[in-house]
Design an enzyme around this catalytic site. Sequence first.
Site, PDB file in Angstrom:
ATOM      1  N   LYS A 269      43.277  33.568  34.268  1.00 25.90           N
ATOM      2  CA  LYS A 269      43.990  34.590  33.480  1.00 25.90           C
ATOM      3  C   LYS A 269      44.631  33.938  32.252  1.00 25.90           C
ATOM      4  CE  LYS A 269      45.520  37.752  37.161  1.00 25.90           C
ATOM      5  NZ  LYS A 269      44.868  38.969  36.663  1.00 25.90           N
ATOM      6  N   ARG A 343      39.765  42.873  45.962  1.00 26.31           N
ATOM      7  CA  ARG A 343      38.794  43.715  46.668  1.00 26.31           C
ATOM      8  C   ARG A 343      38.025  42.929  47.727  1.00 26.31           C
ATOM      9  NH1 ARG A 343      36.181  45.240  41.017  1.00 26.31           N
ATOM     10  NH2 ARG A 343      38.355  44.875  40.493  1.00 26.31           N
TER      11      ARG A 343
HETATM   12  N1  BES Z   1      46.074  41.310  40.545  1.00 27.63           N
HETATM   13  C1  BES Z   1      45.193  41.710  39.513  1.00 27.63           C
HETATM   14  C2  BES Z   1      45.477  43.114  39.010  1.00 27.63           C
HETATM   15  C3  BES Z   1      46.740  43.297  38.205  1.00 27.63           C
HETATM   16  C4  BES Z   1      46.793  42.945  36.872  1.00 27.63           C
HETATM   17  C5  BES Z   1      47.847  43.890  38.789  1.00 27.63           C
HETATM   18  C6  BES Z   1      47.953  43.150  36.154  1.00 27.63           C
HETATM   19  C7  BES Z   1      48.995  44.112  38.060  1.00 27.63           C
HETATM   20  C8  BES Z   1      49.044  43.731  36.743  1.00 27.63           C
HETATM   21  C9  BES Z   1      43.749  41.698  39.998  1.00 27.63           C
HETATM   22  O1  BES Z   1      43.443  40.725  40.926  1.00 27.63           O
HETATM   23  C10 BES Z   1      42.901  41.438  38.796  1.00 27.63           C
HETATM   24  O2  BES Z   1      43.060  40.423  38.197  1.00 27.63           O
HETATM   25  N2  BES Z   1      42.047  42.398  38.457  1.00 27.63           N
HETATM   26  C11 BES Z   1      41.244  42.293  37.304  1.00 27.63           C
HETATM   27  C12 BES Z   1      39.893  42.872  37.632  1.00 27.63           C
HETATM   28  C13 BES Z   1      38.847  42.623  36.583  1.00 27.63           C
HETATM   29  C14 BES Z   1      38.497  41.160  36.535  1.00 27.63           C
HETATM   30  C15 BES Z   1      37.640  43.454  36.911  1.00 27.63           C
HETATM   31  C16 BES Z   1      41.909  43.081  36.167  1.00 27.63           C
HETATM   32  O3  BES Z   1      42.518  44.108  36.440  1.00 27.63           O
HETATM   33  O4  BES Z   1      41.858  42.625  35.038  1.00 27.63           O
HETATM   34 ZN    ZN Z   2      42.894  38.864  40.056  1.00 31.57          ZN
END
Ligand code: BES
Ligand code: ZN
Length: 493
Positions: A269, A343
């Site tokens: 990230k 997921r």
């Molecule tokens: N934990 C995150 C989702 C999230 C992001 C929750 C910001 C709260 C605030 C999750 O694991 C994630 O990173 N999801 C990605 C999915 C994408 C790679 C398809 C996302 O939401 O960017």
């Molecule tokens: Zn994630």
Amino acid sequence: MKIKADNTKPNKKKTQILCSLVSEKSNELIGLGKLNPKLNGALKQSLKEIKGKIGDLSIIQTFGTIPANKILLEGIGPKNKITTDILRMVSGNISQKVRSLGISEFSLIVPEKFPIDVKSFVTAVVEGATLSMYSFNKYKNEKSQQTPSLSILISNPHKIQEIISKAQIVSEGVLFARSIANLPPNDCPPDQLVRFAKAMVRKNKLICKVFSKKEIKQKKFGGITAVGQGSVNEPKLIVLEHLKGKRNDKPIVIVGKAVTFDTGGISLKPSDKMDEMKFDKCGGCTVLGIMKAVSELKLPINLVGIIPSVENMPGRESYRPGDIVRLYSGKTAEILNTDAEGRLILADALSYGEKKYSPSVLIDFATLTGACIVALGNNVAGLVSNDKKLANNILNSSEKTSEEVWELPLNQDYMDMIKSNVADMKNIGKGRAAGTITAAAFLANAINNTPWAHIDIAGTAWTQDATKKKSYNPKGATGFGVRLVIDFLSRLN
Ligand code: BES
Ligand code: ZN
Ligand code: ZN
């Protein structure tokens, strides 16, 4: 927080601060009744000043005209627009004001005639007071001021103490969820979550089973294994059982995502706000809070909580984009982004929950997608379900507890969006389109035919940029979902 019902008349009550609600427009003092005429003059004067808008607050000295030292008036807006959520916020405002004044005890008048029934009124007041007094100060040397105690003044206190106790147990469940969710990732890896779960289980007589990294691998939880393998903090799968219903009643299974820190893994990230990914364990914390409250309420139901917990880290043993993993269901998933990790661990937990318990209902909570914040913002959670009746029951409970959710669709087109060329599924959809639903579509693949509801709490699990300010949701984790599910479960019997 100490809260008790008290049938002393407001004008006879010896208290440091006597609190009354004031409605807007009608400018009515709700429940103060007949007071000393001298005081009435002062009250009328303040009423001219405060107008009764929500959050308007005025404090009057009583100078010995009644046993109470001070009177606090708090606006609730127009009486015909009053809701339990307004009461929750108002009760929180009052409690925070009293605490900031360093006052150790206060009283609140329950009006005799009011548009909201007594039970809902008292529940909202107790929740508002208890939840607003929370602050995460474990790591601060300077502690916040002491929580004052509250007397709820009510002319007919029959059964009110029971309502207060129930609302307190539910609120304590929310605070329990918050207190763990707020912990920094260095102090709350998966094995620490296990310790919290086990301590709670011992106190509340639940049954707890924890799968170690080795067992997770042996039992073919391929998703949890893959996501968890990049961290020195080993993955855990926590299962909590509260089996107090009829022997043959199918249980309800609740599942919560507990990624104790989500760096994104190899698909790292950006650093901006990455610290907030300590809240990626909020789904699991919601499940812990629910299990605590349900066991203390002694609800006569069969309930199982499942919490898959991992830390998502980049490292030499991390899973990678391109990997194909076999999930607990037997289906294979092509990894195209290691940041779509939730997921994978949830799919394993849901399949296990369905296979092991044959539940009547499966519900999961997860901070699953940033896309949910784009779609619904920070005040409404996303709901995706394969069962209309279950979705409607959840919407009803959501309305009752003001933990808002909104249903999103799930049809074959969305299921098709996560089909892979090389495996049964891929772990992300097509670009950013319908990100919350494609994540849910992945989860739907883990379940055969059990009614299931998925609640994406990415926007609501902690207070963020666009979160509406509510006194009872102080900064940090909110414990979203605990009150909602308890309401849902309480309606079953
Ligand atoms: N934990 C995150 C989702 C999230 C992001 C929750 C910001 C709260 C605030 C999750 O694991 C994630 O990173 N999801 C990605 C999915 C994408 C790679 C398809 C996302 O939401 O960017
Ligand atoms: Zn994630
Ligand atoms: Zn995550």
